[in-house]
Design an enzyme around this catalytic site. Structure first.
Site, PDB file in Angstrom:
ATOM      1  N   ASP A   1      -7.567  -1.237   3.775  1.00 41.39           N
ATOM      2  CA  ASP A   1      -6.060  -2.794   3.230  1.00 41.39           C
ATOM      3  C   ASP A   1      -6.971  -4.037   3.924  1.00 41.39           C
ATOM      4  OD1 ASP A   1      -4.483  -1.065   2.007  1.00 41.39           O
ATOM      5  OD2 ASP A   1      -3.808  -0.796   4.076  1.00 41.39           O
TER       6      ASP A   1
ATOM      7  N   ASP B   1      -1.933  -1.041   5.899  1.00 40.97           N
ATOM      8  CA  ASP B   1      -1.572  -0.619   7.217  1.00 40.97           C
ATOM      9  C   ASP B   1      -2.982  -0.024   7.780  1.00 40.97           C
ATOM     10  OD1 ASP B   1      -2.071   1.998   5.875  1.00 40.97           O
ATOM     11  OD2 ASP B   1      -1.707   3.275   7.701  1.00 40.97           O
TER      12      ASP B   1
ATOM     13  N   ASP C   1       0.836  -1.248   0.009  1.00 44.16           N
ATOM     14  CA  ASP C   1       0.079  -0.311  -0.373  1.00 44.16           C
ATOM     15  C   ASP C   1       1.015   1.344  -0.175  1.00 44.16           C
ATOM     16  OD1 ASP C   1      -2.244   1.822   0.751  1.00 44.16           O
ATOM     17  OD2 ASP C   1      -0.971   1.496   2.553  1.00 44.16           O
TER      18      ASP C   1
END
Ligand code: ADP
Ligand code: MG
Length: 287
Positions: free
Chosen positions: A236, A232, A38
């Site tokens: 996600d 995080d 990410d």
């Protein structure tokens, strides 16, 4: 795999701040062929700051007041900036977050939109020449958001998030370990490419809606690859769940940590190649 060597391996990992939820995840880590990262909060520090604002005082006041209701890191940056500028915040009458797009609020009877071009397109806001300025910010790696008040475009606010210092080194190590490294983000393609270039990633999947992140991971699996997802945010969690190995990083939201197979304490990206190295050393010892 002997239970003892796995225990030694997970123990060594834990001593380094890499928490495997079970020994089987350490064995699976050894098989990884791709790693998806990410962008915001994983590759970058996740503490964006406002760098540019093109609107007037009224636009800033409405923009900042609107963002006060959002928990997004971009919103925090805007609120901090406006506070520094001495802005008086107004009361918000209605607030709606539109995931992957921005926010929609009502203040003093005025309708405020803040978000990306997708949001403005969907709300039929004419942006005109500002598109050039928007693209210019994005090429610099900034996330640029548009503000519209009562259907009229009123300015751009650009925000920059810096990469973690060790990100280029960590990514280089992962690539040297034979992993395909891929960046996944909801941010626009130009900004994503600029950040990817700074850290040495050449595979970028951008403009992904939060609910689509898991689908993108699934597509990599369908190519026959064992894949890890590192993230995080709450956004996600579904992608962490679907990945062969889900890795929560940093201060990580509780949801991310609960869903993940591995938690990296403190957000240090160098612990990713470290985890891979420990899994390799452990499996080598077993054979
Ligand atoms: P990421 O994957 O980087 O965490 P998100 O999916 O949360 O990104 O957001 C994608 C895009 O949606 C942002 O880059 C921004 O343009 C827009 N956006 C999201 N939240 C907000 C907000 N509170 N205010 C303005 N724009 C926002
Ligand atoms: Mg994130």
């Amino acid at each position: 795999a002997t239970p003892t060597s796995i225990m030694v391996g997970t123990g060594k990992a834990a001593a380094n701040g890499i928490l495997f939820k079970g020994g089987e995840h350490l064995e699976k880590t050894h098989q990884l062929e791709a790693i998806v990262l990410d962008k915001t909060g994983t590759i970058t520090k996740g503490k964006p700051e406002v760098t540019d604002f093109t609107g007037d005082q009224e636009a800033l006041q409405l923009l900042a007041s609107a963002e006060k209701g959002s928990e997004h890191p971009l919103a925090e940056a805007i609120v901090a900036y406006a506070t520094e500028q001495g802005v008086n915040f107004l009361e918000v009458e209605a607030f709606d977050a539109i995931p992957g797009h921005g926010i929609e609020t009502t203040i003093n009877g005025k309708e405020i939109f803040v978000g990306n071009r997708k949001l403005m397109n969907e709300r039929n806001i004419e942006v005109g020449e500002a598109e050039h300025q928007l693209a210019a910010y994005e090429i610099e790696g900034k996330t640029a958001m548009l503000i519209a008040i009562d259907g009229v475009f009123r300015g751009i606010v650009a925000v920059a998030d810096t990469i973690k210092e060790t990100a280029p080194q960590a990514i280089q190590q992962l690539q040297a370990q034979g992993l395909a490294v891929i960046m996944l983000t909801g941010d626009n393609d130009r900004t994503a490419q600029a950040i990817a270039k700074q850290v040495g990633i050449d595979q970028v999947i951008a403009q992904v809606l939060p609910e689509e992140k898991a689908d993108r991971v699934k597509e990599i699996q369908l190519q026959g690859k064992k894949v890890a997802m590192v993230g995080d945010g709450v956004n996600d969690a579904p992608a962490l769940a679907i990945a062969d190995i889900g890795i929560a990083i940093g201060t990580g939201t509780d949801v991310a940590i609960e869903t993940a197979d591995v938690t990296i304490l403190g957000g240090e990206l160098l612990l990713l190649p470290k985890a891979i190295a420990i899994s390799h050393a452990t499996i080598r010892n077993i054979r």
